[in-house]
Design a protein around this motif. Structure first.
Motif, PDB file in Angstrom:
ATOM      1  N   CYS A  18       0.839  -1.198   0.000  1.00  0.00           N
ATOM      2  CA  CYS A  18       0.000   0.000   0.000  1.00  0.00           C
ATOM      3  C   CYS A  18       0.878   1.253   0.000  1.00  0.00           C
ATOM      4  O   CYS A  18       1.779   1.379   0.843  1.00  0.00           O
ATOM      5  N   SER A  19       0.629   2.162  -0.937  1.00  0.00           N
ATOM      6  CA  SER A  19       1.302   3.466  -0.961  1.00  0.00           C
ATOM      7  C   SER A  19       2.807   3.311  -0.809  1.00  0.00           C
ATOM      8  O   SER A  19       3.451   3.954   0.018  1.00  0.00           O
ATOM      9  N   THR A  20       3.395   2.450  -1.630  1.00  0.00           N
ATOM     10  CA  THR A  20       4.811   2.170  -1.509  1.00  0.00           C
ATOM     11  C   THR A  20       5.407   1.954  -2.897  1.00  0.00           C
ATOM     12  O   THR A  20       4.714   2.094  -3.912  1.00  0.00           O
ATOM     13  N   ALA A  21       6.691   1.621  -2.948  1.00  0.00           N
ATOM     14  CA  ALA A  21       7.389   1.492  -4.225  1.00  0.00           C
ATOM     15  C   ALA A  21       8.444   0.410  -4.123  1.00  0.00           C
ATOM     16  O   ALA A  21       8.804  -0.042  -3.028  1.00  0.00           O
ATOM     17  N   ALA A  22       8.975  -0.003  -5.271  1.00  0.00           N
ATOM     18  CA  ALA A  22      10.053  -0.990  -5.304  1.00  0.00           C
ATOM     19  C   ALA A  22      11.409  -0.344  -5.064  1.00  0.00           C
ATOM     20  O   ALA A  22      12.376  -1.030  -4.759  1.00  0.00           O
ATOM     21  N   ARG A  23      11.473   0.976  -5.204  1.00  0.00           N
ATOM     22  CA  ARG A  23      12.692   1.719  -4.870  1.00  0.00           C
ATOM     23  C   ARG A  23      12.288   3.137  -4.506  1.00  0.00           C
ATOM     24  O   ARG A  23      11.298   3.667  -5.001  1.00  0.00           O
ATOM     25  N   MET A  70      -2.047  -4.689  -4.609  1.00  0.00           N
ATOM     26  CA  MET A  70      -1.507  -3.365  -4.329  1.00  0.00           C
ATOM     27  C   MET A  70      -2.618  -2.333  -4.283  1.00  0.00           C
ATOM     28  O   MET A  70      -3.534  -2.361  -5.114  1.00  0.00           O
ATOM     29  N   VAL A  71      -2.518  -1.452  -3.284  1.00  0.00           N
ATOM     30  CA  VAL A  71      -3.409  -0.303  -3.172  1.00  0.00           C
ATOM     31  C   VAL A  71      -2.580   0.943  -3.467  1.00  0.00           C
ATOM     32  O   VAL A  71      -1.668   1.288  -2.717  1.00  0.00           O
ATOM     33  N   ILE A  72      -2.888   1.595  -4.572  1.00  0.00           N
ATOM     34  CA  ILE A  72      -2.186   2.804  -4.999  1.00  0.00           C
ATOM     35  C   ILE A  72      -2.988   4.020  -4.554  1.00  0.00           C
ATOM     36  O   ILE A  72      -4.213   4.041  -4.687  1.00  0.00           O
ATOM     37  N   THR A  73      -2.309   5.022  -4.000  1.00  0.00           N
ATOM     38  CA  THR A  73      -2.972   6.278  -3.663  1.00  0.00           C
ATOM     39  C   THR A  73      -2.725   7.272  -4.789  1.00  0.00           C
ATOM     40  O   THR A  73      -1.588   7.630  -5.091  1.00  0.00           O
ATOM     41  N   ALA A  74      -3.815   7.697  -5.439  1.00  0.00           N
ATOM     42  CA  ALA A  74      -3.738   8.388  -6.723  1.00  0.00           C
ATOM     43  C   ALA A  74      -3.284   9.840  -6.612  1.00  0.00           C
ATOM     44  O   ALA A  74      -2.919  10.445  -7.622  1.00  0.00           O
ATOM     45  N   ARG A  75      -3.296  10.407  -5.397  1.00  0.00           N
ATOM     46  CA  ARG A  75      -2.854  11.789  -5.212  1.00  0.00           C
ATOM     47  C   ARG A  75      -1.762  11.842  -4.152  1.00  0.00           C
ATOM     48  O   ARG A  75      -1.761  12.669  -3.260  1.00  0.00           O
ATOM     49  N   ASP A  76      -0.818  10.953  -4.291  1.00  0.00           N
ATOM     50  CA  ASP A  76       0.243  10.787  -3.289  1.00  0.00           C
ATOM     51  C   ASP A  76       1.450  11.639  -3.661  1.00  0.00           C
ATOM     52  O   ASP A  76       2.023  11.487  -4.738  1.00  0.00           O
ATOM     53  N   HIS A  77       1.846  12.534  -2.748  1.00  0.00           N
ATOM     54  CA  HIS A  77       3.024  13.362  -2.965  1.00  0.00           C
ATOM     55  C   HIS A  77       4.219  12.885  -2.147  1.00  0.00           C
ATOM     56  O   HIS A  77       5.311  13.461  -2.247  1.00  0.00           O
ATOM     57  N   ALA A  78       4.040  11.860  -1.325  1.00  0.00           N
ATOM     58  CA  ALA A  78       5.140  11.319  -0.543  1.00  0.00           C
ATOM     59  C   ALA A  78       5.858  10.221  -1.322  1.00  0.00           C
ATOM     60  O   ALA A  78       7.057  10.287  -1.570  1.00  0.00           O
ATOM     61  N   ARG A 133       5.473   6.108  -9.327  1.00  0.00           N
ATOM     62  CA  ARG A 133       6.401   5.075  -8.856  1.00  0.00           C
ATOM     63  C   ARG A 133       5.639   3.905  -8.245  1.00  0.00           C
ATOM     64  O   ARG A 133       6.075   2.758  -8.328  1.00  0.00           O
ATOM     65  N   GLN A 134       4.505   4.176  -7.623  1.00  0.00           N
ATOM     66  CA  GLN A 134       3.661   3.092  -7.130  1.00  0.00           C
ATOM     67  C   GLN A 134       3.154   2.247  -8.301  1.00  0.00           C
ATOM     68  O   GLN A 134       3.131   1.014  -8.231  1.00  0.00           O
ATOM     69  N   ARG A 135       2.751   2.905  -9.365  1.00  0.00           N
ATOM     70  CA  ARG A 135       2.256   2.167 -10.531  1.00  0.00           C
ATOM     71  C   ARG A 135       3.360   1.342 -11.175  1.00  0.00           C
ATOM     72  O   ARG A 135       3.107   0.249 -11.706  1.00  0.00           O
ATOM     73  N   GLN A 136       4.591   1.828 -11.119  1.00  0.00           N
ATOM     74  CA  GLN A 136       5.712   1.053 -11.640  1.00  0.00           C
ATOM     75  C   GLN A 136       5.877  -0.247 -10.865  1.00  0.00           C
ATOM     76  O   GLN A 136       6.132  -1.309 -11.442  1.00  0.00           O
ATOM     77  N   LEU A 137       5.729  -0.166  -9.536  1.00  0.00           N
ATOM     78  CA  LEU A 137       5.791  -1.384  -8.722  1.00  0.00           C
ATOM     79  C   LEU A 137       4.656  -2.327  -9.093  1.00  0.00           C
ATOM     80  O   LEU A 137       4.866  -3.540  -9.239  1.00  0.00           O
ATOM     81  N   GLU A 182      -6.836   1.410  -7.172  1.00  0.00           N
ATOM     82  CA  GLU A 182      -6.404   2.753  -6.784  1.00  0.00           C
ATOM     83  C   GLU A 182      -7.449   3.406  -5.896  1.00  0.00           C
ATOM     84  O   GLU A 182      -8.650   3.313  -6.160  1.00  0.00           O
ATOM     85  N   ALA A 183      -6.979   4.082  -4.853  1.00  0.00           N
ATOM     86  CA  ALA A 183      -7.817   4.926  -4.010  1.00  0.00           C
ATOM     87  C   ALA A 183      -7.549   6.377  -4.398  1.00  0.00           C
ATOM     88  O   ALA A 183      -6.429   6.723  -4.780  1.00  0.00           O
ATOM     89  N   PRO A 184      -8.558   7.256  -4.293  1.00  0.00           N
ATOM     90  CA  PRO A 184      -8.422   8.587  -4.874  1.00  0.00           C
ATOM     91  C   PRO A 184      -7.609   9.580  -4.051  1.00  0.00           C
ATOM     92  O   PRO A 184      -7.276  10.656  -4.545  1.00  0.00           O
ATOM     93  N   GLY A 185      -7.262   9.275  -2.804  1.00  0.00           N
ATOM     94  CA  GLY A 185      -6.651  10.262  -1.922  1.00  0.00           C
ATOM     95  C   GLY A 185      -5.135  10.238  -1.915  1.00  0.00           C
ATOM     96  O   GLY A 185      -4.485   9.717  -2.819  1.00  0.00           O
ATOM     97  N   GLY A 186      -4.573  10.819  -0.838  1.00  0.00           N
ATOM     98  CA  GLY A 186      -3.136  10.954  -0.697  1.00  0.00           C
ATOM     99  C   GLY A 186      -2.536   9.927   0.246  1.00  0.00           C
ATOM    100  O   GLY A 186      -3.158   8.910   0.579  1.00  0.00           O
ATOM    101  N   HIS A 187      -1.309  10.233   0.729  1.00  0.00           N
ATOM    102  CA  HIS A 187      -0.511   9.237   1.435  1.00  0.00           C
ATOM    103  C   HIS A 187      -1.129   8.816   2.765  1.00  0.00           C
ATOM    104  O   HIS A 187      -0.931   7.681   3.193  1.00  0.00           O
TER     105      HIS A 187
END
Length: 312
Positions: A157-162, A249-257, A262-266, A277-282
């Motif tokens: 959730c709200s994370t990345a591979a790097r 995976m849960v992607i946050t679509a307005r994430d600035h953190a 990069r979440q979508r890349q993961l 995808e959830a519509p909010g932020g981190h």
């Protein structure tokens, strides 16, 4: 990564918490009492605070929740733990250097992942669906990589591979590493002393805001530069595509953190991942819970069902 973004990565709940204490911002979710936990000894490693909710039946699937940076297991996940416990046995704990986690000489994601396996050992659990948010998502990926036999499924959730990509971020992490070596060599001692001043168990308060503030304060601010430096070294891209268990995976679509791209890349690297995808932020898991929660529960349910089918 800019210093402004550091604040968004490390302290999304702190900023909201301060606003709430001042009477501004959106209210904390009304979720009832925060589940109580206990101190668990991980032989040869140390002690940590663990919350273990039994679920609806003895053979319920196990969900292991891994928290974000500068928070604790309960503070990250309090808004969904009780609801998850309707269907699953739910476990979370404080990762090392955080809250009542292990105050070690170094902070390494490898050690955090090994701690997760040790928590399962201490509770007599063979395998769990491992769920990680932000920094916990990095720990979850490493936990699968180091202990694949303990992971029945993986939800990120709200994370990345790097955590670093472009030139500016690489420069930032290089500078941060140098600062840590030159000026912050005493941080492990500061983390240990801070932990020793904490009561053994979290504050038992009927006021959610008071409890949340106490949980925020349970992690030393000296933790941040070292933990961020370790996250800057994290790179799962060479092996995350080899995951052989059900993934989601849960992607946050307005994430600035953690940038949404990069979440979508993961998500693209996860083999046959169940992605929503959830519509909010981190900080959606707390402050946009009404929109984030259904997406999260859908992904956890899909992965848990697939893990059960794979086990059968």
């Amino acid at each position: 990564m800019t210093f402004r973004r550091i604040g968004r990565v490390a302290l999304p709940l702190v900023v909201r918490g301060v606003a709430l204490l001042a009477g501004r911002g959106r209210p904390m979710p009304d979720v009832g009492p925060v589940p109580a936990g206990t101190v668990v000894d991980l032989p040869g490693r140390g002690k940590t605070h663990v919350v273990d909710l039994p679920g609806p039946r003895p053979d319920a699937p196990v969900i292991l929740l891994l928290h974000g940076i500068a928070t604790t297991g309960s503070l990250t996940w309090f808004s969904v733990m009780a609801e998850l416990a309707r269907d699953y046995r739910v476990i979370t704990y404080d990762q090392r250097w955080h809250g009542r986690g292990i105050p070690s000489e170094t902070f390494l994601l490898d050690d955090c992942a090994d701690d997760g396996a040790a928590v399962l050992d201490a509770l007599g659990i063979d395998r769990a669906v491992v769920v990680g948010y932000s920094m916990g998502g990095a720990t979850a990926q490493v936990l699968w990589h180091r202990h694949p036999e303990r992971v029945a499924g993986l939800v990120l959730c709200s994370t990345a591979a790097r955590w670093q990509g472009h030139l500016g971020e690489r420069a930032f992490y290089a500078v941060l590493s140098g600062v840590n070596k030159l000026f912050l060599s005493g941080v492990p001692d500061r983390v240990r002393l801070h932990a020793e001043d904490l009561p053994e168990l979290p504050l038992d308060s009927p006021h959610l805001g008071a409890w949340a503030l106490a949980e925020l304060r349970s992690t030393s601010p000296w933790v941040l530069p070292h933990v961020l430096s370790e996250l800057g070294r994290f790179d799962a891209t060479p092996w995350i595509g080899e995951v052989a268990v059900p993934t989601g995976m849960v992607i946050t679509a307005r994430d600035h953190a953690i940038p949404t791209a990069r979440q979508r890349q993961l998500a693209e690297l996860l083999p046959n991942g169940y992605v929503r995808e959830a519509p909010g932020g981190h900080a959606s898991l707390v402050f946009d819970r009404e929109r984030w929660k259904p997406v999260f529960l859908e992904v956890v349910g899909a992965v848990a069902r697939a893990a059960a089918q794979a086990a059968a």
